[in-house]
Write a protein that holds these residues in place. Structure first.
Motif: not given
Length: 65
Positions: A2-27
């Motif tokens: 049997s395989q062990e479940p993959a370890h994931r670094s998840l934030p604690p319950a009720r912690s805010p989670v933000y997605l940061v989307l980055l891209w280079p501008d024209e400069a």
């Protein structure tokens, strides 16, 4: 064998989670958006310093609550 479940670094319950989307501008500088995963609210930024400032301010506001 049997395989062990993959370890994931998840934030604690009720912690805010933000997605940061980055891209280079024209400069060639970075810009992007911060998205609150819970509410879907987006916060645009035009420099990495602005992103870091937003994150620090938000962290400070949560600490004071």
């Amino acid at each position: 064998m049997s395989q062990e479940p993959a370890h994931r670094s998840l934030p604690p319950a009720r912690s805010p989670v933000y997605l940061v989307l980055l891209w280079p501008d024209e400069a060639g500088h970075w810009e992007g958006r911060i998205k609150d995963a819970r509410t879907g609210v987006e916060h645009p930024f035009s420099t990495l310093e602005e992103l870091l400032s937003w994150l620090e301010n938000h962290k400070e506001q949560r600490r004071l609550q």
